[in-house]
Design a protein around this motif. Sequence first.
Motif, PDB file in Angstrom:
ATOM      1  N   GLU A   5      53.401  52.222  46.245  1.00 32.77           N
ATOM      2  CA  GLU A   5      54.480  51.605  45.948  1.00 32.77           C
ATOM      3  C   GLU A   5      54.378  50.984  47.343  1.00 32.77           C
ATOM      4  N   LYS A   6      54.709  51.755  48.178  1.00 34.55           N
ATOM      5  CA  LYS A   6      54.502  51.462  49.663  1.00 34.55           C
ATOM      6  C   LYS A   6      53.587  51.189  50.460  1.00 34.55           C
ATOM      7  N   PHE A   7      52.269  51.827  50.425  1.00 33.22           N
ATOM      8  CA  PHE A   7      51.757  51.571  51.283  1.00 33.22           C
ATOM      9  C   PHE A   7      50.281  50.551  50.811  1.00 33.22           C
ATOM     10  N   ALA A   8      50.545  50.573  49.134  1.00 33.30           N
ATOM     11  CA  ALA A   8      49.446  49.329  49.282  1.00 33.30           C
ATOM     12  C   ALA A   8      48.970  47.844  49.491  1.00 33.30           C
ATOM     13  N   LYS A   9      50.183  47.122  49.415  1.00 24.35           N
ATOM     14  CA  LYS A   9      50.184  46.460  50.248  1.00 24.35           C
ATOM     15  C   LYS A   9      49.206  45.766  51.978  1.00 24.35           C
ATOM     16  N   PHE A  10      49.784  47.141  52.067  1.00 26.29           N
ATOM     17  CA  PHE A  10      49.189  46.257  53.335  1.00 26.29           C
ATOM     18  C   PHE A  10      47.374  47.205  53.236  1.00 26.29           C
ATOM     19  N   ALA A  11      47.137  48.365  52.215  1.00 30.28           N
ATOM     20  CA  ALA A  11      46.039  47.951  52.533  1.00 30.28           C
ATOM     21  C   ALA A  11      45.151  46.420  52.079  1.00 30.28           C
ATOM     22  N   THR A  35      47.265  55.903  40.837  1.00 33.28           N
ATOM     23  CA  THR A  35      48.184  56.532  40.314  1.00 33.28           C
ATOM     24  C   THR A  35      48.651  55.410  39.000  1.00 33.28           C
ATOM     25  N   SER A  36      50.439  55.870  38.495  1.00 34.76           N
ATOM     26  CA  SER A  36      51.092  54.895  37.406  1.00 34.76           C
ATOM     27  C   SER A  36      51.401  53.793  38.056  1.00 34.76           C
ATOM     28  N   HIS A  37      51.358  53.375  39.479  1.00 37.50           N
ATOM     29  CA  HIS A  37      52.421  52.546  40.073  1.00 37.50           C
ATOM     30  C   HIS A  37      52.482  51.321  38.930  1.00 37.50           C
ATOM     31  N   PHE A  38      50.886  50.721  39.550  1.00 37.81           N
ATOM     32  CA  PHE A  38      50.521  49.581  38.718  1.00 37.81           C
ATOM     33  C   PHE A  38      50.390  49.278  37.680  1.00 37.81           C
ATOM     34  N   ARG A  39      49.625  50.020  36.299  1.00 38.29           N
ATOM     35  CA  ARG A  39      49.145  49.961  36.162  1.00 38.29           C
ATOM     36  C   ARG A  39      49.098  49.031  34.417  1.00 38.29           C
ATOM     37  N   MET A  40      51.129  48.559  34.821  1.00 39.16           N
ATOM     38  CA  MET A  40      51.686  48.096  33.571  1.00 39.16           C
ATOM     39  C   MET A  40      51.451  46.327  33.907  1.00 39.16           C
TER      40      MET A  40
END
Length: 344
Positions: free
Chosen positions: A80-86, A97-102
């Motif tokens: 949630e915190k770091f994917a956006k920087f990548a 992780t389950s964070h973006f799956r749905m």
Amino acid sequence: RKFNVAVVGATGAVGEELFRVLEEYEFPINKLIPLASSRSAGSKIEYAGKEVTVLELTETVFEENDVEIAFFSAGGSISEKFAKFAVEAGAVVIDNTSHFRMDPKVPLVVPEVNPEDIKLWKETGIIANPNCSTIQMVQSLKPLDELYGIKRVDVSTYQAVSGAGKKGMEELVLQMQAFFAFNLEDAEKSAFPHQIALNVIPQIDVAQDNGFTKEEMKMVKETQKIMHRNIQVAATCVRVPVLRSHSESITVTFNENVDVDLDAVRNALNNFENVKVIDDLENKKYPMPLIATDTDFTYVGRIKKDIYASNIIHYFNVADQVRVGAATNAVRIGLKWIEMENDI
Ligand code: A2P
């Protein structure tokens, strides 16, 4: 062409397996960037016979290292915190992780089942890896759905402790050691809601208002998203004292008029990519965690027609949770993404 590849969660159970799978599949890596918390920064991982230093996960590390593909496996809050920087650094994120799956904008992919969805990655820069129990189940559902059309799925799982990461695996081993030292009472019991050694626990993840757990509802919603159909699914997810392969007892109800031919079912399953049928009860041959562990196949067996209804079958499905359910699926997504987006 080769890529700069980051692995977030490099020191975790899935992260460590990712390095093995990347190497086995000869993933085209230019530079490998293992990332973890400040606790592990400076430690070494081994990749292709060489030592690579673990760096601390920071907001700028993706840009500094020109990361092009980033595997995330360090928990939902880290993604949630770091994917956006990548993503901002221009990388495609393959998130375990389950964070973006749905998230309707994020593709949820099992490459054998819905590879075409990978193309949707451009909208967010992220491709989600489904829940481990969902992955091995849909690999068996897809050929059956193509064969007869599935109406409903009822599943009970027997899930290994590896689903709770390294901590879960360690806790089972330590509790077993404590049992043999007549000291089980004092053993740590924090990775699961109850003691896992010599027990089974019919709760994985938190309770939902409808009486199911979050893990059970993941199996429902993720299956529907991956299969692009509102197949009815009811799941009961159970933790068992097994180290790293999940088993599932699955009942499939096909459309009303279907009269199942079990040979056709076995053929459809066996011909599906990365699925293997082991089904010879008389000779005591069927899938088990010990057979699936350290392999990249989903094994199916104990296939039988319902005693009462000709459109219902029951079977047992087993796969390595850390590989098929996580690392291998992520690497397969990465390879498909390279094939689709880079014409290699
Ligand atoms: P670390 O070993 O430095 O704590 P598992 O799923 O097996 O428990 O592994 C979790 C992975 O996620 C580990 O590699 C762990 O690194 C990593 N991780 C946990 N918290 C953070 C964090 N705050 N920042 C970066 N990586 C983290």
